[in-house]
Design an enzyme around this catalytic site. Structure first.
Site, PDB file in Angstrom:
ATOM      1  N   ASP A  13       0.807  -1.224   0.000  1.00  0.00           N
ATOM      2  CA  ASP A  13       0.000   0.000   0.000  1.00  0.00           C
ATOM      3  C   ASP A  13       0.837   1.271   0.000  1.00  0.00           C
ATOM      4  OD1 ASP A  13      -2.256  -1.631   0.099  1.00  0.00           O
ATOM      5  OD2 ASP A  13      -2.285  -1.630   2.294  1.00  0.00           O
ATOM      6  N   LYS A  16       1.921   2.123  -5.087  1.00  0.00           N
ATOM      7  CA  LYS A  16       2.476   1.555  -6.330  1.00  0.00           C
ATOM      8  C   LYS A  16       1.550   1.816  -7.507  1.00  0.00           C
ATOM      9  CE  LYS A  16       2.448  -2.411  -4.309  1.00  0.00           C
ATOM     10  NZ  LYS A  16       2.089  -1.998  -2.937  1.00  0.00           N
ATOM     11  N   GLY A  40      -4.542  -4.150  -3.803  1.00  0.00           N
ATOM     12  CA  GLY A  40      -5.532  -3.108  -4.069  1.00  0.00           C
ATOM     13  C   GLY A  40      -4.756  -1.867  -4.451  1.00  0.00           C
ATOM     14  N   HIS A  41      -4.769  -1.520  -5.724  1.00  0.00           N
ATOM     15  CA  HIS A  41      -3.970  -0.399  -6.219  1.00  0.00           C
ATOM     16  C   HIS A  41      -4.889   0.747  -6.625  1.00  0.00           C
ATOM     17  CE1 HIS A  41      -0.306  -3.163  -7.221  1.00  0.00           C
ATOM     18  NE2 HIS A  41      -0.711  -3.260  -5.978  1.00  0.00           N
ATOM     19  N   GLN A 218       1.968  -5.897  -3.269  1.00  0.00           N
ATOM     20  CA  GLN A 218       2.486  -6.045  -1.902  1.00  0.00           C
ATOM     21  C   GLN A 218       3.790  -5.256  -1.711  1.00  0.00           C
ATOM     22  OE1 GLN A 218       1.453  -9.410  -3.472  1.00  0.00           O
ATOM     23  NE2 GLN A 218      -0.490  -8.522  -2.919  1.00  0.00           N
TER      24      GLN A 218
HETATM   25  P1  GDP Z   1      -0.726   0.396  -3.534  1.00  0.00           P
HETATM   26  O1  GDP Z   1      -1.342  -0.881  -3.071  1.00  0.00           O
HETATM   27  O2  GDP Z   1       0.746   0.438  -3.288  1.00  0.00           O
HETATM   28  O3  GDP Z   1      -1.063   0.734  -4.957  1.00  0.00           O
HETATM   29  O4  GDP Z   1      -1.341   1.541  -2.617  1.00  0.00           O
HETATM   30  P2  GDP Z   1      -2.907   1.712  -2.220  1.00  0.00           P
HETATM   31  O5  GDP Z   1      -3.637   2.262  -3.385  1.00  0.00           O
HETATM   32  O6  GDP Z   1      -3.431   0.490  -1.591  1.00  0.00           O
HETATM   33  O7  GDP Z   1      -2.795   2.760  -1.051  1.00  0.00           O
HETATM   34  C1  GDP Z   1      -2.249   4.028  -1.242  1.00  0.00           C
HETATM   35  C2  GDP Z   1      -3.298   5.067  -0.842  1.00  0.00           C
HETATM   36  O8  GDP Z   1      -2.707   6.332  -0.749  1.00  0.00           O
HETATM   37  C3  GDP Z   1      -4.415   5.208  -1.853  1.00  0.00           C
HETATM   38  O9  GDP Z   1      -5.596   5.563  -1.177  1.00  0.00           O
HETATM   39  C4  GDP Z   1      -3.925   6.370  -2.723  1.00  0.00           C
HETATM   40  O10 GDP Z   1      -4.983   7.056  -3.387  1.00  0.00           O
HETATM   41  C5  GDP Z   1      -3.283   7.227  -1.700  1.00  0.00           C
HETATM   42  N1  GDP Z   1      -2.168   8.058  -2.158  1.00  0.00           N
HETATM   43  C6  GDP Z   1      -1.157   7.731  -3.003  1.00  0.00           C
HETATM   44  N2  GDP Z   1      -0.252   8.719  -3.061  1.00  0.00           N
HETATM   45  C7  GDP Z   1      -0.715   9.687  -2.226  1.00  0.00           C
HETATM   46  C8  GDP Z   1      -0.205  10.960  -1.808  1.00  0.00           C
HETATM   47  O11 GDP Z   1       0.860  11.399  -2.204  1.00  0.00           O
HETATM   48  N3  GDP Z   1      -0.933  11.653  -0.898  1.00  0.00           N
HETATM   49  C9  GDP Z   1      -2.124  11.197  -0.413  1.00  0.00           C
HETATM   50  N4  GDP Z   1      -2.771  11.959   0.473  1.00  0.00           N
HETATM   51  N5  GDP Z   1      -2.637  10.017  -0.779  1.00  0.00           N
HETATM   52  C10 GDP Z   1      -1.927   9.270  -1.657  1.00  0.00           C
HETATM   53  P1  IMO Z   2      -0.908  -4.116  -2.294  1.00  0.00           P
HETATM   54  O1  IMO Z   2      -0.478  -4.625  -3.639  1.00  0.00           O
HETATM   55  C1  IMO Z   2      -1.003  -4.600   1.998  1.00  0.00           C
HETATM   56  C2  IMO Z   2      -1.137  -8.692   3.521  1.00  0.00           C
HETATM   57  C3  IMO Z   2      -2.400  -9.152   4.227  1.00  0.00           C
HETATM   58  C4  IMO Z   2      -1.799 -10.140   5.213  1.00  0.00           C
HETATM   59  C5  IMO Z   2      -0.680 -10.798   4.407  1.00  0.00           C
HETATM   60  C6  IMO Z   2      -1.057 -12.112   3.748  1.00  0.00           C
HETATM   61  O2  IMO Z   2      -2.194  -3.385  -2.319  1.00  0.00           O
HETATM   62  O3  IMO Z   2       0.198  -3.354  -1.643  1.00  0.00           O
HETATM   63  P2  IMO Z   2      -2.587 -12.749   1.676  1.00  0.00           P
HETATM   64  O4  IMO Z   2      -4.050 -12.504   1.427  1.00  0.00           O
HETATM   65  O5  IMO Z   2      -1.684 -12.193   0.648  1.00  0.00           O
HETATM   66  O6  IMO Z   2      -2.302 -14.208   1.955  1.00  0.00           O
HETATM   67  O7  IMO Z   2      -2.296 -11.984   3.061  1.00  0.00           O
HETATM   68  O8  IMO Z   2      -0.336  -9.872   3.396  1.00  0.00           O
HETATM   69  N1  IMO Z   2      -1.331  -8.159   2.169  1.00  0.00           N
HETATM   70  C7  IMO Z   2      -1.249  -6.864   1.858  1.00  0.00           C
HETATM   71  N2  IMO Z   2      -1.068  -5.782   2.645  1.00  0.00           N
HETATM   72  N3  IMO Z   2      -1.092  -4.457   0.677  1.00  0.00           N
HETATM   73  C8  IMO Z   2      -1.247  -5.534  -0.139  1.00  0.00           C
HETATM   74  O9  IMO Z   2      -1.208  -5.457  -1.473  1.00  0.00           O
HETATM   75  C9  IMO Z   2      -1.373  -6.813   0.460  1.00  0.00           C
HETATM   76  N4  IMO Z   2      -1.552  -8.053  -0.020  1.00  0.00           N
HETATM   77  C10 IMO Z   2      -1.511  -8.869   1.026  1.00  0.00           C
HETATM   78  O10 IMO Z   2      -3.032  -8.091   4.879  1.00  0.00           O
HETATM   79  O11 IMO Z   2      -1.202  -9.454   6.278  1.00  0.00           O
HETATM   80 MG    MG Z   3      -2.873  -1.529  -1.809  1.00  0.00          MG
END
Ligand code: GDP
Ligand code: IMO
Ligand code: MG
Length: 422
Positions: A13, A16, A40-41, A218
């Site tokens: 999270d 990416k 979840g991206h 991840q």
């Molecule tokens: P990923 O799994 O690495 O793609 O990241 P996620 O999308 O799960 O989580 C990142 C969160 O931070 C999302 O809600 C994005 O919309 C948000 N986000 C990303 N970059 C920024 C930033 O620079 N500032 C803020 N406030 N939110 C951001």
């Molecule tokens: P993105 O791509 C954050 C975590 C789960 C759990 C562990 C194992 O959005 O960064 P799994 O379902 O993969 O067997 O769970 O890994 N986990 C993540 N945490 N971002 C993710 O993906 C994750 N994918 C799995 O919360 O701790």
């Molecule tokens: Mg994510």
């Protein structure tokens, strides 16, 4: 660089999706190479916010070839649901070697977690672990077989009785072969046209000198090899994972961008040395909307940890850092950065292999003054308040990796490039 990977440098999270979407404006191909819809991206542009779980973050650009490579585990229902929401024309290629997540994998994921009780990992219940288990036990189902009705049926006839035994022993409902077959046949029919040998295609596109982004899911600390085992996922989200999981030669990858938040979060169970609680954690969680994109669980919050980032750098050979969510730190009076850990009174600079030892590590912090200004409109490094510049500079110094870009809000336009990366 023409072929780079975007990797998570913490516990996932990191943003990416956002960084991939931004750089994808110059890409011809975007490739997801591991994990499944546990990811979840989030991608935000033109006032719209999208959550992608299986689809590569290039899916909104009709010109981009999006690849779901052999290292992924793909839930056909998840795929069909997700792709049906894409309203613009798209190109998607699914590897015939990718493994298929079936409904009993998801159920077994749940059962495993229940059995572990207070030792649970806190998985996403998406069937990731059980599907990779089957892959490596050589009892899995690949896309090539899934889209062939005879092969799919005979897979179910051979495998489902074992899975049902696990489920019934644990007191859960079992699955009916015909029902699973019929339901999943409808998904197979919708997916089949996208299934191909993506390694052949990628190698051809590399020969044509196309610009390719590999999108990690991840993060390093969730890596099955280099993360906080067993509180990890079941794949390797590192740069080294790209060649194996896409079918290209290792030396064809030219660099990697390590995405890191300006602080740290973790969702799920397991050790987290720089974790904080109380009002500040709450404030950062609310300001950064730190709730899981996939499971909606509140994310745990902590200070930036450069031991973790140096671990990411060693394993994935980071060419640049992309620092996200810098805006969320506005208003925090004093910022803390973990420089080292203290283990049994000794200063260390590595991540211990076993979580029990890791739990004993006490973070050693350095403090820096924060800034009050709203930085969400900043469009260059120079426009940042001095304290924010110092924070980024110190981070770069401690990790010894250049900051290639930083981000001050969720929107695509709230991204500042410092270096020419791609
Ligand atoms: P990923 O799994 O690495 O793609 O990241 P996620 O999308 O799960 O989580 C990142 C969160 O931070 C999302 O809600 C994005 O919309 C948000 N986000 C990303 N970059 C920024 C930033 O620079 N500032 C803020 N406030 N939110 C951001
Ligand atoms: P993105 O791509 C954050 C975590 C789960 C759990 C562990 C194992 O959005 O960064 P799994 O379902 O993969 O067997 O769970 O890994 N986990 C993540 N945490 N971002 C993710 O993906 C994750 N994918 C799995 O919360 O701790
Ligand atoms: Mg994510």
């Amino acid at each position: 660089m023409k072929r780079i990977v975007i990797v998570g440098s913490q516990w996932g999270d990191e943003g990416k999706g956002k960084i991939t979407d931004y750089l994808a404006q110059r890409a011809e191909v975007v490739v997801r190479y591991q994990g499944g819809n546990n990811a979840g991206h989030t991608v935000v542009f033109d006032g719209n916010k999208y959550s992608l779980h299986l689809l590569p973050s290039g899916i909104f650009n009709p010109k981009i070839k999006n690849v779901m490579a052999n290292g992924m585990v793909i839930d056909p229902k998840g795929f069909v649901d997700e792709i049906s929401k894409i309203e613009t024309p798209y190109q998607i290629y699914i590897s015939n070697r990718a493994h298929v997540v079936l409904p009993f994998h998801k159920k077994i994921d749940e059962v495993n977690e229940l059995m572990k009780a207070d030792q649970k990992i806190g998985t996403t219940h998406k069937g990731i672990g059980p599907t990779y288990t089957d892959k490596f036990a050589r009892t899995g189902l690949r896309m090539a077989a899934f889209i062939n009705p005879q092969l799919f049926k005979s897979y179910l006839e051979n495998e489902l009785p074992y899975k049902n035994k696990i489920l019934s022993d644990a007191g859960f409902d079992t699955f009916d072969i015909d029902e699973v077959f019929e339901t999943y046949q409808t998904y197979a029919k919708q997916i089949e046209k996208h299934v191909c040998d993506t390694s052949l295609l990628l190698n051809q596109w590399i020969e044509e000198d196309k610009k390719i982004l590999f999108e990690g899911a991840q993060g390093i600390m969730l890596c099955v090899d280099h993360g906080t085992y067993p509180f990890v996922t079941s794949s390797s989200p590192t740069a080294a994972s790209v060649p194996l999981n896409t079918g290209i030669a290792p030396w064809l990858l030219e660099g990697s961008v390590g995405v890191t938040k300006a602080y740290t979060t973790r969702v799920g169970e397991g050790v987290f040395p720089s974790e904080i609680s109380g009002d500040l954690a709450h404030e950062i969680r609310e300001r950064g909307h730190e709730y899981g994109t996939t499971t909606k669980r509140p994310r745990r919050i902590g200070w930036l940890d450069t031991v973790v980032l140096r671990h990411a750098k060693r394993v994935s050979g980071l060419s640049f850092l992309a620092v996200t969510l810098l805006d969320v730190l506005s208003g925090v009076k004093t910022l803390k950065i973990v420089t080292h850990y203290k283990l049994d009174g000794i200063i260390i600079d590595y991540v211990p292999a076993d979580v029990h030892t890791y739990e004993k590590c006490i973070p050693v912090y350095e403090t820096l003054p924060g800034w009050d200004e709203d930085i969400t409109g900043v469009t260059s490094f120079d426009q940042l308040p001095e304290q924010a510049k110092n924070y980024l500079n110190r981070l770069s110094e401690l990790v010894n990796v250049k900051i290639g870009m930083f981000s001050v809000g969720p929107d695509r336009v709230q991204t500042v490039e410092i270096e020419e990366i791609f």
